[in-house]
Design a protein around this motif. Structure first.
Motif, PDB file in Angstrom:
ATOM      1  N   ALA A  58       0.998  -1.174   0.110  1.00 42.25           N
ATOM      2  CA  ALA A  58      -0.051   0.009  -0.049  1.00 42.25           C
ATOM      3  C   ALA A  58       0.847   1.243   0.004  1.00 42.25           C
ATOM      4  O   ALA A  58       2.046   1.176   0.486  1.00 42.25           O
ATOM      5  N   CYS A  60       0.433   5.622   0.662  1.00 45.76           N
ATOM      6  CA  CYS A  60      -0.418   6.569   1.156  1.00 45.76           C
ATOM      7  C   CYS A  60      -0.023   7.869   0.896  1.00 45.76           C
ATOM      8  O   CYS A  60       1.007   8.432   0.684  1.00 45.76           O
ATOM      9  N   PRO A  64      -7.198  11.513  -2.203  1.00 43.00           N
ATOM     10  CA  PRO A  64      -7.791  10.242  -2.426  1.00 43.00           C
ATOM     11  C   PRO A  64      -7.403   9.869  -3.893  1.00 43.00           C
ATOM     12  O   PRO A  64      -7.194   8.756  -4.209  1.00 43.00           O
ATOM     13  N   ASP A  65      -8.049  10.818  -4.885  1.00 37.61           N
ATOM     14  CA  ASP A  65      -7.595  10.317  -6.001  1.00 37.61           C
ATOM     15  C   ASP A  65      -6.262  10.360  -6.680  1.00 37.61           C
ATOM     16  O   ASP A  65      -5.855   9.630  -7.459  1.00 37.61           O
ATOM     17  N   ARG A  68      -4.723   7.122  -5.622  1.00 37.16           N
ATOM     18  CA  ARG A  68      -5.163   6.038  -6.125  1.00 37.16           C
ATOM     19  C   ARG A  68      -4.306   5.986  -7.364  1.00 37.16           C
ATOM     20  O   ARG A  68      -3.866   4.999  -7.990  1.00 37.16           O
ATOM     21  N   ALA A  71      -0.820   4.736  -6.991  1.00 37.08           N
ATOM     22  CA  ALA A  71      -0.649   3.303  -6.852  1.00 37.08           C
ATOM     23  C   ALA A  71      -0.950   2.528  -7.990  1.00 37.08           C
ATOM     24  O   ALA A  71      -0.065   1.674  -8.150  1.00 37.08           O
ATOM     25  N   GLY A  72      -1.752   2.886  -8.884  1.00 40.55           N
ATOM     26  CA  GLY A  72      -1.746   2.171 -10.222  1.00 40.55           C
ATOM     27  C   GLY A  72      -0.644   2.556 -11.016  1.00 40.55           C
ATOM     28  O   GLY A  72       0.092   1.558 -11.672  1.00 40.55           O
ATOM     29  N   ALA A  78      -2.480  -1.280  -3.182  1.00 38.20           N
ATOM     30  CA  ALA A  78      -3.693  -0.340  -2.484  1.00 38.20           C
ATOM     31  C   ALA A  78      -3.212   0.945  -2.088  1.00 38.20           C
ATOM     32  O   ALA A  78      -1.980   1.345  -2.197  1.00 38.20           O
ATOM     33  N   ALA A  79      -4.263   1.611  -1.760  1.00 43.54           N
ATOM     34  CA  ALA A  79      -4.001   3.077  -1.647  1.00 43.54           C
ATOM     35  C   ALA A  79      -4.668   3.375  -0.173  1.00 43.54           C
ATOM     36  O   ALA A  79      -5.808   2.876   0.069  1.00 43.54           O
ATOM     37  N   GLU A  80      -4.160   4.207   0.526  1.00 39.02           N
ATOM     38  CA  GLU A  80      -4.295   4.723   1.749  1.00 39.02           C
ATOM     39  C   GLU A  80      -4.448   6.217   1.925  1.00 39.02           C
ATOM     40  O   GLU A  80      -3.403   6.951   1.246  1.00 39.02           O
ATOM     41  N   THR A  81      -5.175   6.815   2.609  1.00 35.79           N
ATOM     42  CA  THR A  81      -5.268   8.338   2.910  1.00 35.79           C
ATOM     43  C   THR A  81      -4.787   8.688   4.186  1.00 35.79           C
ATOM     44  O   THR A  81      -4.556  10.048   4.299  1.00 35.79           O
TER      45      THR A  81
END
Length: 402
Positions: A58, A60, A64-65, A68, A71-72, A78-81
């Motif tokens: 993950a 962080c 959020p956008d 994410r 991460a991709g 996964a992504a965390e905020t």
């Protein structure tokens, strides 16, 4: 969580199939350094035989956008905020900190108390007090089997690693002089906006902490001796810059860090050292240069030619004396047993692959990795001495030995 109740990292045991067991990695921050660290984690298992397989579990970030998307792009599952949620995850055993310096101490200490190993970008912190807190937390965590490392990636340049080998072997004899300059030009334009690196509360210092931390670590590492004292000057040439997002001619904000620093010093070994760092050196993109002079020889390195060293052997006859180029691409050179045939050079990003390799081996064997949080603290003390000297009109300041 107190030191005596923090969970120990899960033991490392190869499985019956012989493949390397996974180590869950969580990274905080995904900008420039986050991208570089991600390159290291993505690539290391494709190049080196490893005792552990890094799982990019993950990443962080606050947006959020954006996180994410990062991460991709960077290869995280996964992504965390919220970094607190990241370090609480049971599928993460190593926390990689790639945030601005203002948050290093809080994240690192919390991660250690949560039972994680920690890799933290340089400089270790924004102040000596924060670095001392981190080093103390690292010592306590070490008793539980947790390991910590600072991301001084230039140590992992094969040429500099080989230069360290030459010094340790005695090829240069007794060191007399160490010179390091690290020059960039991305702040030459006064219209460059007031980014976080130009605010003391976020960055701690300017070129000094950003570039000077690398210069100090390299000098001390290659010489095998810490800086004992310094005499320094710093300068901020552009004292106000446009606030981020402002149109031309809009509001300005104060620059609260240095643009450049020059300082001389003495190593504990007795060698003299000189340092020059700047982010306003026009024409210099990422010009890191190192030279060491000893009684038996000298060695010189230029990051813009990072697969080379220049070496002078003082024991040569006068008729054959001079610097000669060593092309550091042979399988016998550090890290290069797993890369390409001789003559096929490496680049900047490979230092992060080597950093990941070394840390994974340290975790698997329970060996203290280098550079440690204690090493990062020592660099922070030198940075503080430089700032104090500059504030006192270049008065010689001894570095606190702790």
């Amino acid at each position: 969580m107190s030191d005596d109740t923090a969970p120990a990292p899960a033991p490392v045991r190869p499985d019956q199939g012989g493949s390397a067991p996974p180590l869950g990695v969580g990274m905080v921050g995904y900008a420039f350094m986050g991208a570089a660290h991600s390159q290291g984690w993505r690539t290391v298992g494709r190049v080196f035989d490893l005792p552990l397989t890094p799982a990019m579990t993950a990443v962080c970030g606050r947006d959020p956008d954006a996180v994410r998307a990062a991460a991709g792009k960077l290869g995280w599952a996964a992504a965390e905020t919220d970094w607190r949620k990241l370090i609480a995850r049971s599928d993460i055993q190593l926390v990689d900190i790639c945030t601005p310096g203002e948050s290093h101490a809080e994240i690192a200490v919390a991660a250690l108390e949560a039972g994680k190993h920690v890799l933290c970008e340089k400089p270790l912190a924004n102040s000596v007090a924060e670095a001392e807190e981190m080093a103390a937390a690292a010592r306590a965590a070490r008793e539980r089997g947790q390991l910590t490392m600072v991301g001084f990636n230039y140590r992992r340049t094969p040429a500099l690693a080989f230069a360290r080998h030459m010094v340790a072997e005695g090829r240069l004899g007794e060191l007399r002089h160490v010179r390091v300059s690290y020059l960039q030009d991305w702040l030459v334009d006064p219209a460059f906006p007031l980014a976080w690196r130009l605010r003391k509360e976020a960055a701690g210092s300017g070129a000094l902490g950003d570039l000077g931390a690398h210069a100090i670590d390299i000098a001390q590492h290659l010489a095998g001796s810490p800086v004992a004292g310094v005499s320094a000057q710093t300068e901020t040439f552009v004292t106000e810059r446009p606030l981020p997002g402002e149109a031309p001619g809009g509001a300005l904000g104060p620059v609260t860090v240095d643009d450049a620093a020059i300082f001389n010093g003495r190593l504990e070994s007795g060698a003299l050292a000189s340092f020059e760092v700047s982010r306003v050196a026009s024409g210099r993109k990422n010009a890191l240069r190192v030279e060491l002079n000893g009684t038996l020889g000298s060695v010189e390195f230029d990051l813009e030619r990072l697969n080379e060293l220049h070496f002078h052997d003082q024991t040569d006859t006068a008729s054959e004396s001079g610097f000669r180029r060593i092309l550091v691409t042979e399988g016998e050179h550090p890290y290069l047993e797993a890369w390409w045939p001789p003559g096929h050079g490496l680049g900047y990003e490979h230092t992060f692959v080597h950093q990941a390799r070394d840390l994974l081996h340290a975790i698997a064997t329970g060996t203290d990795p280098e550079p440690s949080f204690a090493d990062g603290l020592q660099v922070q003390r030198v940075l503080a001495a430089v700032e104090e000297s500059a504030a006192k009109h270049s008065t010689y300041i001894s570095v606190d030995a702790g």
